[in-house]
Motif scaffolding. Structure first.
Motif, PDB file in Angstrom:
ATOM      1  N   THR A  71     -28.903  -9.874 -26.219  1.00 57.04           N
ATOM      2  CA  THR A  71     -28.700 -11.197 -25.343  1.00 57.04           C
ATOM      3  C   THR A  71     -29.859 -11.582 -24.503  1.00 57.04           C
ATOM      4  O   THR A  71     -29.936 -12.848 -24.312  1.00 57.04           O
ATOM      5  CB  THR A  71     -27.472 -11.116 -24.445  1.00 57.04           C
ATOM      6  OG1 THR A  71     -27.567 -10.109 -23.560  1.00 57.04           O
ATOM      7  CG2 THR A  71     -25.993 -10.881 -25.207  1.00 57.04           C
ATOM      8  N   THR A  72     -30.830 -10.956 -24.146  1.00 58.17           N
ATOM      9  CA  THR A  72     -32.142 -11.396 -23.578  1.00 58.17           C
ATOM     10  C   THR A  72     -32.952 -12.276 -23.994  1.00 58.17           C
ATOM     11  O   THR A  72     -33.628 -13.103 -23.975  1.00 58.17           O
ATOM     12  CB  THR A  72     -32.972 -10.193 -22.926  1.00 58.17           C
ATOM     13  OG1 THR A  72     -33.438  -9.591 -23.975  1.00 58.17           O
ATOM     14  CG2 THR A  72     -32.208  -9.429 -22.178  1.00 58.17           C
ATOM     15  N   GLU A  74     -31.915 -14.829 -26.231  1.00 50.76           N
ATOM     16  CA  GLU A  74     -31.384 -16.083 -26.117  1.00 50.76           C
ATOM     17  C   GLU A  74     -31.621 -16.412 -24.719  1.00 50.76           C
ATOM     18  O   GLU A  74     -31.895 -17.655 -24.422  1.00 50.76           O
ATOM     19  CB  GLU A  74     -30.045 -16.265 -26.516  1.00 50.76           C
ATOM     20  CG  GLU A  74     -29.899 -16.355 -27.980  1.00 50.76           C
ATOM     21  CD  GLU A  74     -30.034 -15.264 -29.043  1.00 50.76           C
ATOM     22  OE1 GLU A  74     -30.293 -14.187 -28.623  1.00 50.76           O
ATOM     23  OE2 GLU A  74     -30.069 -15.510 -30.260  1.00 50.76           O
ATOM     24  N   GLN A  75     -31.432 -15.689 -23.793  1.00 57.22           N
ATOM     25  CA  GLN A  75     -31.547 -16.044 -22.178  1.00 57.22           C
ATOM     26  C   GLN A  75     -33.004 -16.372 -22.084  1.00 57.22           C
ATOM     27  O   GLN A  75     -33.191 -17.552 -21.429  1.00 57.22           O
ATOM     28  CB  GLN A  75     -31.279 -14.596 -21.467  1.00 57.22           C
ATOM     29  CG  GLN A  75     -31.543 -14.970 -19.988  1.00 57.22           C
ATOM     30  CD  GLN A  75     -30.793 -13.899 -19.105  1.00 57.22           C
ATOM     31  OE1 GLN A  75     -30.236 -13.177 -19.723  1.00 57.22           O
ATOM     32  NE2 GLN A  75     -31.121 -13.787 -17.975  1.00 57.22           N
ATOM     33  N   GLU A  76     -34.026 -15.912 -22.658  1.00 53.66           N
ATOM     34  CA  GLU A  76     -35.364 -16.250 -22.582  1.00 53.66           C
ATOM     35  C   GLU A  76     -35.529 -17.859 -23.001  1.00 53.66           C
ATOM     36  O   GLU A  76     -35.997 -18.863 -22.502  1.00 53.66           O
ATOM     37  CB  GLU A  76     -36.318 -15.246 -23.382  1.00 53.66           C
ATOM     38  CG  GLU A  76     -37.639 -15.765 -23.491  1.00 53.66           C
ATOM     39  CD  GLU A  76     -38.591 -14.842 -24.344  1.00 53.66           C
ATOM     40  OE1 GLU A  76     -39.433 -14.066 -23.761  1.00 53.66           O
ATOM     41  OE2 GLU A  76     -38.147 -15.014 -25.678  1.00 53.66           O
ATOM     42  N   SER A  94     -29.566 -24.296 -18.015  1.00 58.94           N
ATOM     43  CA  SER A  94     -29.049 -23.413 -19.090  1.00 58.94           C
ATOM     44  C   SER A  94     -27.829 -22.570 -18.561  1.00 58.94           C
ATOM     45  O   SER A  94     -27.146 -22.711 -17.665  1.00 58.94           O
ATOM     46  CB  SER A  94     -30.045 -22.268 -19.016  1.00 58.94           C
ATOM     47  OG  SER A  94     -30.105 -21.396 -17.746  1.00 58.94           O
ATOM     48  N   LEU A  96     -25.543 -19.144 -19.869  1.00 57.36           N
ATOM     49  CA  LEU A  96     -25.455 -18.130 -20.683  1.00 57.36           C
ATOM     50  C   LEU A  96     -23.880 -17.655 -21.261  1.00 57.36           C
ATOM     51  O   LEU A  96     -22.824 -18.379 -20.477  1.00 57.36           O
ATOM     52  CB  LEU A  96     -25.737 -16.778 -19.857  1.00 57.36           C
ATOM     53  CG  LEU A  96     -27.485 -16.959 -19.560  1.00 57.36           C
ATOM     54  CD1 LEU A  96     -27.646 -15.730 -18.593  1.00 57.36           C
ATOM     55  CD2 LEU A  96     -28.122 -17.255 -20.745  1.00 57.36           C
ATOM     56  N   ALA A 134     -26.987 -20.685 -24.549  1.00 55.42           N
ATOM     57  CA  ALA A 134     -27.470 -19.283 -25.100  1.00 55.42           C
ATOM     58  C   ALA A 134     -26.585 -19.074 -26.357  1.00 55.42           C
ATOM     59  O   ALA A 134     -25.113 -18.950 -26.282  1.00 55.42           O
ATOM     60  CB  ALA A 134     -27.641 -18.156 -24.277  1.00 55.42           C
TER      61      ALA A 134
END
Ligand code: ADP
Ligand code: ASP
Ligand code: MG
Length: 403
Positions: A71-72, A74-76, A94, A96, A134
């Motif tokens: 998931t990181t 898409e977080q980026e 943003s 999440l 995300a």
């Protein structure tokens, strides 16, 4: 409030230059008066890099922790893109998956969305012009992070469009629509202007990775207006809808899937209940079986072969071996150098001879068919993996070459 959901895939957000192009698309939509939900994937190569990293750290990464890692990606993307929008004076933030939340079941790595809290989305829409969401991720009711399976950001986008009753869900990608075959591998592939949900669902499930199959399933169920468009060029894309005008070809397209394997369970008893026992065990283990063939019983014994995703082979073998006594078979063989090539088209329901035309194309190309599997709107053949590219070309030429 007119709401538009736009999803951009990994190659569309690969770097700063790409993201600036995406910002241009967002600006255009804002100028048309839409409120926007922009769903982003991880930047291209990111998800693969994270997967590789996990396997450097662990031989058997815990699926739950794997999802925390994946998931990181898409977080980026959503953090960087929100900064870019804000720099341009656009009110954006943003979001999440766990923040809404996008609630899913607990099937880590291929979780299904159960519900989305649209109330929070609507509240945030009052404050912002663009919500940057995300894709690919959600969380369970217990608060554990999940991912939706490779390519799952498409499904996030359609689920958000459903929850918000959006006017349109646009899937931006690196090709300008859905083609009669993968345009990167088949010269002569043609763009399809409109395709039915059913045909698109089959194509996506049979290997055309342009859309995640669950995204099409959802779009069909909730009648979401969906289109596939290019993030690079300004061109009409492909509309995915309930009813479309019929093409002369009777088939919409050709797809190939090289991620499957075949298992044969050899020397089973020729008695009632054998197939039931095997497939209920596999079903309980969450293993999705596709084509099944049972040999004609002789000398009190028979064989059953089936295809399944390669990723599930180990699990399937474990289940079968654990139950060897109860299932009473002689041995199991695995063949993973196989591929499935399929034609899909609503037109074949009313046109005789479509399957024969496909088989003729394969015969002309001297390709041997190992198994055949059909539904109302598709014909799939199982062949040697090495023949897959040639088979797609031959079949595509047969149907689309002379039109
Ligand atoms: P994204 O990162 O934008 O989600 P994907 O790689 O998941 O993009 O999907 C787009 C790719 O799908 C294209 O680059 C193309 O090679 C492939 N593809 C496979 N079959 C088809 C098809 N029938 N029509 C269009 N693209 C296809
Ligand atoms: N980043 C995820 C993947 O590469 C999800 C997606 O791109 O849709 O599969
Ligand atoms: Mg994709």
């Amino acid at each position: 409030m007119r709401i538009l959901v736009q999803k951009f895939g990994g190659s569309s957000v690969a770097d700063l230059e790409c993201m600036k192009k995406v910002r241009g698309k967002v600006r255009e939509a804002l100028a048309e008066g839409y409120k926007l939900v922009v769903v982003l994937s991880a930047r291209s190569g990111r998800t693969n890099a994270l997967l590789e990293m996990a396997y450097q750290w662990s031989d058997e990464p815990d699926p739950a922790e794997m999802d925390v890692l994946l998931t990181t990606g898409e977080q980026e993307s959503v953090a960087l893109f929100s900064m870019l929008l804000q720099d341009d004076g656009i009110k954006a933030r943003s979001l999440l998956g766990f923040q809404l939340p996008v609630l899913t079941d607990g099937d880590f790595g291929s979780a299904r969305i159960q519900s989305i809290d649209a109330a929070m989305l609507r509240r945030e829409m009052e404050k912002y012009d663009v919500l940057v969401m995300a894709g690919f991720q959600g969380c369970t009711a217990e608060g554990r992070l999940t991912t939706l399976g490779r390519g799952g950001s498409d499904t996030s986008a359609v689920a958000l469009a459903t929850a918000l009753h959006a006017d349109l869900c646009q899937i931006y990608t690196d090709v300008d629509g859905v083609y009669t075959a993968d345009p990167r591998h088949v010269t002569g592939a043609r763009k399809i202007d409109e395709i039915t949900y059913d045909e698109m669902l089959e194509l996506a499930s049979l290997g055309a990775q342009v859309l995640h199959n669950r995204s099409v399933e959802l779009a069909k169920k909730y009648h979401v207006n969906m289109e596939v468009v290019s993030s690079l060029e300004r061109k009409p894309g492909t509309k995915v809808k309930e009813v479309v005008k019929m093409e002369k070809t009777n088939i919409a397209g050709v797809a190939k899937d090289v991620s499957i394997a075949r298992i044969a369970v050899v020397g089973l008893e020729h008695s009632p209940g054998v197939a039931f026992r095997i497939f209920s065990l596999l079903g309980k283990a969450n293993i999705n079986v596709d084509a099944i063939i049972q040999s004609i019983g002789r000398d009190e014994s028979k064989d059953i072969s089936f295809t399944l995703p390669r990723a599930d082979v180990e699990d399937a073998l474990r289940v079968l071996e654990e139950q060897k006594e109860a299932l009473r078979f002689d041995h199991v063989t695995v063949e993973d150098k196989i591929a499935k090539v399929s034609i899909v088209g609503a037109g074949m329901m009313t046109t005789p001879g479509v399957a024969a035309k496909m088989f003729e194309a394969l015969y002309d190309a001297n390709i041997n068919i190992q198994m055949i599997n059909t539904s109302e709107i598709r014909v799939s053949v199982l062949i040697d993996e090495n023949d897959a590219a040639a088979a797609v070309r031959a079949v595509h030429d047969k149907f689309f070459g002379e039109v």
